[in-house]
Design a protein around this motif. Structure first.
Motif, PDB file in Angstrom:
ATOM      1  N   GLU A 146       0.935  -0.951   0.087  1.00  0.00           N
ATOM      2  CA  GLU A 146      -0.090  -0.034  -0.152  1.00  0.00           C
ATOM      3  C   GLU A 146       0.979   1.401  -0.075  1.00  0.00           C
ATOM      4  N   ILE A 147       0.609   2.110  -0.973  1.00  0.00           N
ATOM      5  CA  ILE A 147       1.272   3.573  -0.925  1.00  0.00           C
ATOM      6  C   ILE A 147       0.279   4.676  -0.712  1.00  0.00           C
ATOM      7  N   THR A 148       0.650   5.440   0.332  1.00  0.00           N
ATOM      8  CA  THR A 148      -0.307   6.561   0.588  1.00  0.00           C
ATOM      9  C   THR A 148       0.472   7.819   0.665  1.00  0.00           C
ATOM     10  N   SER A 149       0.009   9.033   0.541  1.00  0.00           N
ATOM     11  CA  SER A 149       0.541  10.107   0.662  1.00  0.00           C
ATOM     12  C   SER A 149       0.515  10.927   2.011  1.00  0.00           C
ATOM     13  N   SER A 150       1.405  11.222   2.662  1.00  0.00           N
ATOM     14  CA  SER A 150       1.369  11.865   4.201  1.00  0.00           C
ATOM     15  C   SER A 150       1.728  13.303   4.124  1.00  0.00           C
ATOM     16  N   GLU A 151       1.266  14.061   4.700  1.00  0.00           N
ATOM     17  CA  GLU A 151       1.413  15.293   5.217  1.00  0.00           C
ATOM     18  C   GLU A 151       2.377  15.433   6.112  1.00  0.00           C
ATOM     19  N   LEU A 152       3.500  16.542   6.058  1.00  0.00           N
ATOM     20  CA  LEU A 152       4.503  16.360   6.752  1.00  0.00           C
ATOM     21  C   LEU A 152       5.237  17.602   6.970  1.00  0.00           C
ATOM     22  N   LEU A 153       6.289  17.756   8.041  1.00  0.00           N
ATOM     23  CA  LEU A 153       6.846  19.080   8.129  1.00  0.00           C
ATOM     24  C   LEU A 153       8.516  18.727   8.004  1.00  0.00           C
TER      25      LEU A 153
ATOM     26  N   GLN B 132       9.516   3.140   4.687  1.00  0.00           N
ATOM     27  CA  GLN B 132       9.992   3.555   3.221  1.00  0.00           C
ATOM     28  C   GLN B 132       9.363   4.694   2.685  1.00  0.00           C
ATOM     29  N   ILE B 133       9.882   5.878   2.539  1.00  0.00           N
ATOM     30  CA  ILE B 133       9.551   7.106   2.264  1.00  0.00           C
ATOM     31  C   ILE B 133      10.143   7.270   0.744  1.00  0.00           C
ATOM     32  N   LYS B 134       9.389   7.770  -0.073  1.00  0.00           N
ATOM     33  CA  LYS B 134       9.747   8.276  -1.403  1.00  0.00           C
ATOM     34  C   LYS B 134      10.669   9.200  -1.486  1.00  0.00           C
ATOM     35  N   GLU B 135      11.592   9.117  -2.336  1.00  0.00           N
ATOM     36  CA  GLU B 135      12.543  10.239  -2.419  1.00  0.00           C
ATOM     37  C   GLU B 135      13.132  10.149  -3.827  1.00  0.00           C
ATOM     38  N   ASP B 136      12.917  11.043  -4.467  1.00  0.00           N
ATOM     39  CA  ASP B 136      13.093  11.406  -6.110  1.00  0.00           C
ATOM     40  C   ASP B 136      12.428  10.166  -6.748  1.00  0.00           C
ATOM     41  N   ASP B 137      13.053   9.143  -7.232  1.00  0.00           N
ATOM     42  CA  ASP B 137      12.497   8.095  -7.983  1.00  0.00           C
ATOM     43  C   ASP B 137      12.228   6.842  -7.316  1.00  0.00           C
ATOM     44  N   GLY B 138      12.480   6.704  -6.207  1.00  0.00           N
ATOM     45  CA  GLY B 138      12.257   5.629  -5.517  1.00  0.00           C
ATOM     46  C   GLY B 138      11.857   5.594  -3.895  1.00  0.00           C
ATOM     47  N   PHE B 139      11.951   4.468  -3.419  1.00  0.00           N
ATOM     48  CA  PHE B 139      11.617   4.617  -2.056  1.00  0.00           C
ATOM     49  C   PHE B 139      12.965   4.381  -1.275  1.00  0.00           C
TER      50      PHE B 139
ATOM     51  N   ALA C 110       2.611   6.514  14.656  1.00  0.00           N
ATOM     52  CA  ALA C 110       3.239   5.710  14.893  1.00  0.00           C
ATOM     53  C   ALA C 110       2.369   4.177  15.006  1.00  0.00           C
ATOM     54  N   LYS C 111       1.232   4.275  15.684  1.00  0.00           N
ATOM     55  CA  LYS C 111       0.291   3.264  15.847  1.00  0.00           C
ATOM     56  C   LYS C 111      -0.214   2.804  14.378  1.00  0.00           C
ATOM     57  N   LYS C 112      -0.508   3.981  13.710  1.00  0.00           N
ATOM     58  CA  LYS C 112      -1.004   3.552  12.373  1.00  0.00           C
ATOM     59  C   LYS C 112      -0.136   3.023  11.320  1.00  0.00           C
ATOM     60  N   GLN C 113       1.139   3.370  11.581  1.00  0.00           N
ATOM     61  CA  GLN C 113       2.224   2.833  10.551  1.00  0.00           C
ATOM     62  C   GLN C 113       2.772   1.133  11.257  1.00  0.00           C
ATOM     63  N   PHE C 114       2.918   1.059  12.695  1.00  0.00           N
ATOM     64  CA  PHE C 114       3.481  -0.081  13.535  1.00  0.00           C
ATOM     65  C   PHE C 114       2.514  -0.869  14.355  1.00  0.00           C
ATOM     66  N   GLY C 115       1.308  -0.128  14.414  1.00  0.00           N
ATOM     67  CA  GLY C 115       0.558  -0.931  15.648  1.00  0.00           C
ATOM     68  C   GLY C 115       1.014  -0.698  16.997  1.00  0.00           C
ATOM     69  N   THR C 116       1.951   0.131  17.044  1.00  0.00           N
ATOM     70  CA  THR C 116       2.409   0.397  18.583  1.00  0.00           C
ATOM     71  C   THR C 116       3.184   1.678  18.624  1.00  0.00           C
ATOM     72  N   ALA C 117       2.886   2.564  19.703  1.00  0.00           N
ATOM     73  CA  ALA C 117       3.568   3.808  19.951  1.00  0.00           C
ATOM     74  C   ALA C 117       5.286   3.639  19.948  1.00  0.00           C
ATOM     75  N   ASN C 118       5.600   2.650  20.540  1.00  0.00           N
ATOM     76  CA  ASN C 118       6.987   2.482  20.742  1.00  0.00           C
ATOM     77  C   ASN C 118       7.602   2.160  19.457  1.00  0.00           C
ATOM     78  N   ALA C 119       7.969   3.035  18.371  1.00  0.00           N
ATOM     79  CA  ALA C 119       8.179   2.664  17.297  1.00  0.00           C
ATOM     80  C   ALA C 119       9.750   3.067  16.995  1.00  0.00           C
ATOM     81  N   VAL C 120      10.406   3.416  18.005  1.00  0.00           N
ATOM     82  CA  VAL C 120      11.873   3.941  17.749  1.00  0.00           C
ATOM     83  C   VAL C 120      12.786   2.666  17.336  1.00  0.00           C
ATOM     84  N   GLY C 121      13.331   2.685  16.063  1.00  0.00           N
ATOM     85  CA  GLY C 121      14.165   2.105  15.705  1.00  0.00           C
ATOM     86  C   GLY C 121      13.821   1.321  14.371  1.00  0.00           C
ATOM     87  N   LYS C 122      12.273   1.513  14.243  1.00  0.00           N
ATOM     88  CA  LYS C 122      11.625   0.861  13.065  1.00  0.00           C
ATOM     89  C   LYS C 122      11.996   1.433  11.886  1.00  0.00           C
ATOM     90  N   ILE C 123      11.897   0.821  10.633  1.00  0.00           N
ATOM     91  CA  ILE C 123      12.186   1.430   9.149  1.00  0.00           C
ATOM     92  C   ILE C 123      10.773   1.834   8.555  1.00  0.00           C
TER      93      ILE C 123
END
Length: 798
Positions: free
Chosen positions: A111-118, A169-176, A154-167
């Motif tokens: 699944e690929i979604t677009s996320s707003e960020l700063l 995949q964020i798009k940059e230029d032409d790839g993730f 964090a809960k949305k992406q990994f199912g837990t709030a303690n997501a430190v250290g997890k990876i």
């Protein structure tokens, strides 16, 4: 003594349950409205003040001035240079942080979604006090491939709030690329101008750091922290001196490239705590929840109306009920009660009613807070009550309301002469000048709000139903970043295979703007649209002169443009066709005007139609306009989504209907429409309660007259007319006062809209008739009751 006062007060309330309920309900509603607005205002003025060092945080802003020194504009945006250069070279500036809004595609499984960020500098958490749930705030943004998430994300992406250290995949230029979660932030406070679910480090390329033109590339927010003992004026002067010295080379380059720069830039510092309510430099471009002090003033004015009407109603009803207590007052005075004791007695009863109304108000606030939050885009709760200043304000409001509502009735009731009251020589209320004046004031305020509501409704209806100059029905907008001409052509070919899809045209995403020189060598600023030959016919935009783009003219893509009527007017062209436009900064590229489209509202009706230019140049597209058949929405949307995902599997899919997007432009008007409606309903309801009380007073005062008239043959209709005409006259007087004031206010408000309704007589006549009918119904209820009463009882004497 106090126990005796309380006992009498409770007995009196018990004997007059209906009047007690009306008094408590009316005052309770007024107090509840006051509490809600106090919560609102407290929230507004508390914005961004939770940061530990907020007193020393400032935003770098810019003011533009012409050669004569006259201000020509304000801009809260800056670029890459201002933060680091000012911090390194201006005494008094301790540190800086830049904030840029953006969006990135995130891949999770398939699944690929677009996320707003700063995008922020690594100093972000050193300057702002956003508490971290996990991670280290000092180094969580130092790695260029680190990411900071909110608990919710964090809960949305990994199912837990303690997501430190997890990876991730964020798009940059032409790839993730893999980004490591380095921190998780607790939920940002609701009263924060900075709201985020994801933070990425702000990366600035080395060539950008060396490019002197970046003094004038503005697209982000820059915040600085001043030293505790820094002088604000001295720091601003230091910023200006350094900017003028350091930007000399950039000014020279830009002058040679684009011509002389007519405006002078003045750098200033805006207090971070003042940003939320600023009208000169509002919170925007990645900052959220910008507001205006005008909203607080309007809401405070409305609630003042409601509370004033509630107090007037309280006074009228209390005096109306005094007729039943004249003998009690006479007996009390005969047996030795002093006037001050009677005043304390009646004030005590008033404060008891006020206390009950206050408790009711708290309950009402709890019940209607969700509705109020929806109207005001807030997240208020009763937990806000746990504030010493706010509680003090509520207590003061309670005491002030109780005193103002009770002092006049107490003085009037305690002044009755015992002989007159005991021998029925007392004429209650005289001509009731005070009560009548209060009714006029009540209905003038209510009428004012009703006219304002009618005006707002009419303007909102105009904004949402006025013809825009193009067809936005059944028009779907599908977003696709960097949509090339070949991709657009393929997408169109595949979609048009479905008979439910009747048209397709790509367009640039968002709103672009640029400048060009006309044949008279004057510079024009305009909206810049990249489209193809199908855009104008798809949206049914009328062509006033010339022709549309055509695939039979291959040179259109490189040499031709369309303009709108506003462009022609501003350029002062009598014959726009074949006019030349020089994009001198693009290698002196020249374009020829081949057609003029009729002005249409490509922006909201809150903005005047501005110059607009269309080109087929290969600038890339960002959105596809797709026309579908009415009644085939579900099947068409499903086909569009499947086709998009098949053709562009690495892009997130999102769509919206153009007419729905247009309605979003008027969300503020929609909210105010509801607020004004509720306010008008409350004011007219409470006013009618007061009118009801005065009608009771009048009916009881004239009870013998009514009895005599009935004995002499007067009909019920005749008696009702006699009792009602005086009150309708009062309401008519209130309309005479309210109408001109409402016209002035409504006309002033409508000036904010370049396209608006005509403030015709229909609004005022409709509002006046509504007020009179409501008042007539209220008075007639008591008048009919008095008219059908047995005259024998009213004429009997002791």
């Amino acid at each position: 003594m106090l126990k005796n006062y309380l006992t009498i007060a409770l007995r009196n309330l018990g004997r007059n349950k209906i009047y007690a309920f009306i008094n408590i309900a009316g005052l309770g509603i007024g107090l509840a409205c006051s509490m809600l607005i106090m919560l609102y205002v407290k929230d507004e003025v508390s914005y961004d003040r939770f940061h530990d060092n907020v007193k020393n945080i400032y935003r770098v802003v810019r003011q533009e001035r012409d050669k004569s020194g006259k201000k020509t504009g304000n801009d809260p945006n800056t670029g890459y240079f201002q933060g680091p250069k000012f911090a390194a070279n201006v005494p008094g500036i301790k540190s800086f942080v830049r904030i840029q809004s953006g969006s990135r595609d995130v891949k999770r499984a398939d699944e690929i979604t677009s996320s707003e960020l700063l995008y922020v500098d690594s100093s972000f958490f050193s300057i702002f006090s956003f508490p971290l749930e996990y991670g280290n705030k000092l180094n969580c943004l130092k790695d260029p491939y680190s990411v900071v998430l909110s608990e919710e994300e964090a809960k949305k992406q990994f199912g837990t709030a303690n997501a430190v250290g997890k990876i991730m995949q964020i798009k940059e230029d032409d790839g993730f690329k893999p980004y490591t979660v380095t921190a998780v932030v607790k939920k940002t406070p609701e009263n924060s101008s900075i709201q985020f679910n994801m933070l990425l480090p702000l990366k600035v390329a080395a060539e950008q750091e060396q490019n002197p033109e970046n003094w004038f590339n503005i697209f982000l927010n820059t915040f600085v922290v001043l030293q505790p003992n820094a002088n604000l004026t001295a720091v601003q002067k230091g910023m200006q001196r350094f900017y003028e010295q350091d930007s000399k080379n950039a000014v020279k380059i830009l002058t040679e490239k684009y011509g002389p720069m007519n405006n002078k830039t003045i750098y200033q510092l805006q207090s971070y705590a003042d940003m939320h309510l600023s009208t000169d430099f509002p919170a925007q471009n990645g900052l959220t929840n910008a507001s205006k002090p005008l909203y607080s003033y309007i809401l405070s004015g409305i609630v003042l109306f409601i509370l004033l009407i509630a107090c007037i109603n309280f006074v009228n009803l209390t005096i109306a009920r005094a007729l039943r207590r004249t003998k009690e007052i006479g007996i009390r005075k005969v047996i030795g009660s002093e006037r001050k004791q009677l005043i304390f007695q009646f004030l005590g009863e008033t404060f008891l009613l006020s206390l009950l109304a206050f408790l009711l108000a708290i309950l009402l606030v709890q019940l209607v807070t969700p509705v109020f939050n929806n109207l005001s885009n807030k997240a208020l709760s009763l937990s806000y009550l746990l504030d010493v200043k706010l509680i003090s304000g509520y207590v003061l409001l309670f005491l002030l309301t109780g005193f103002l509502a009770g002092i006049y009735p107490a003085l009037i009731l305690s002044g009755y002469k015992p002989v007159d009251t005991l021998y029925n020589r007392f004429i209650p209320g005289g001509k009731n000048y005070i009560q009548r004046l209060l009714v006029v004031v009540q209905f003038a305020l209510a009428s004012f709000l009703i006219i304002a509501t009618f005006t707002l409704y009419s303007q909102f209806n105009f904004l949402t139903h006025e013809k825009l100059g193009y067809d936005d029905n059944n028009l779907v907008m599908v977003n696709k970043q960097s949509l090339s001409k070949d991709e657009a052509k393929l997408f169109k070919t595949e979609l048009m295979k479905n008979p439910s899809i009747t048209g397709f045209s790509p367009k640039n995403g968002g709103q672009w703007g640029t400048v060009a020189k006309t044949s008279s060598d004057s510079t024009m600023q305009f909206s810049y649209e990249t489209v193809d030959e199908s855009y104008v016919p798809l949206l049914k935009i009328k062509l006033q002169q010339g022709r549309n783009f055509s695939k039979f003219y291959p040179s259109d893509a490189d040499n031709s443009v369309l303009v709108n009527e506003a462009f022609v007017k501003k350029a002062r062209w009598k014959n726009p066709l074949e006019q030349k436009l020089n994009f001198w900064y693009d290698n002196n590229k020249k374009y020829t005007v081949i057609g003029v489209v009729k002005d249409y509202h490509f922006q909201s009706l809150g903005q005047e139609i501005s110059p607009q230019l269309f080109t087929m140049k290969d600038n890339g597209f960002g959105v596809a306009f797709i026309k579908i058949k009415a009644g085939k929405e579900t099947a068409s949307l499903d086909f569009i989504q499947k086709t998009f995902k098949r053709l562009f599997p690495l892009n997130p899919y999102s769509y919206t209907f153009k007419n729905e997007e247009n309605l979003k432009n008027y969300e503020a008007e929609a909210k105010w429409k509801q607020i004004m409606l509720y306010s008008a309903v409350l004011t007219i309801f409470i006013s009618c309660i007061g009118l009801f009380g005065l009608s009771v007073l009048t009916a009881e005062k004239r009870i013998k007259e009514i009895g005599i008239r009935k004995v002499l043959g007067a009909s019920v209709n005749h008696v009702v007319t006699i009792l009602s005409v005086d009150f309708i006259r009062l309401v008519a007087i209130s309309l005479v006062i309210a109408v001109p004031l409402a016209w002035l206010a409504a006309n002033k408000w409508l000036q904010n809209y370049p396209y608006r309704i005509n403030l015709g007589w229909e609004i005022f006549v409709s509002a006046g008739l509504l007020v009179i009918l409501i008042a007539l119904f209220t008075v007639s209820f008591q008048a009919v009751k008095a008219a059908i009463a047995n005259p024998v009882k009213s004429l009997r004497t002791e």
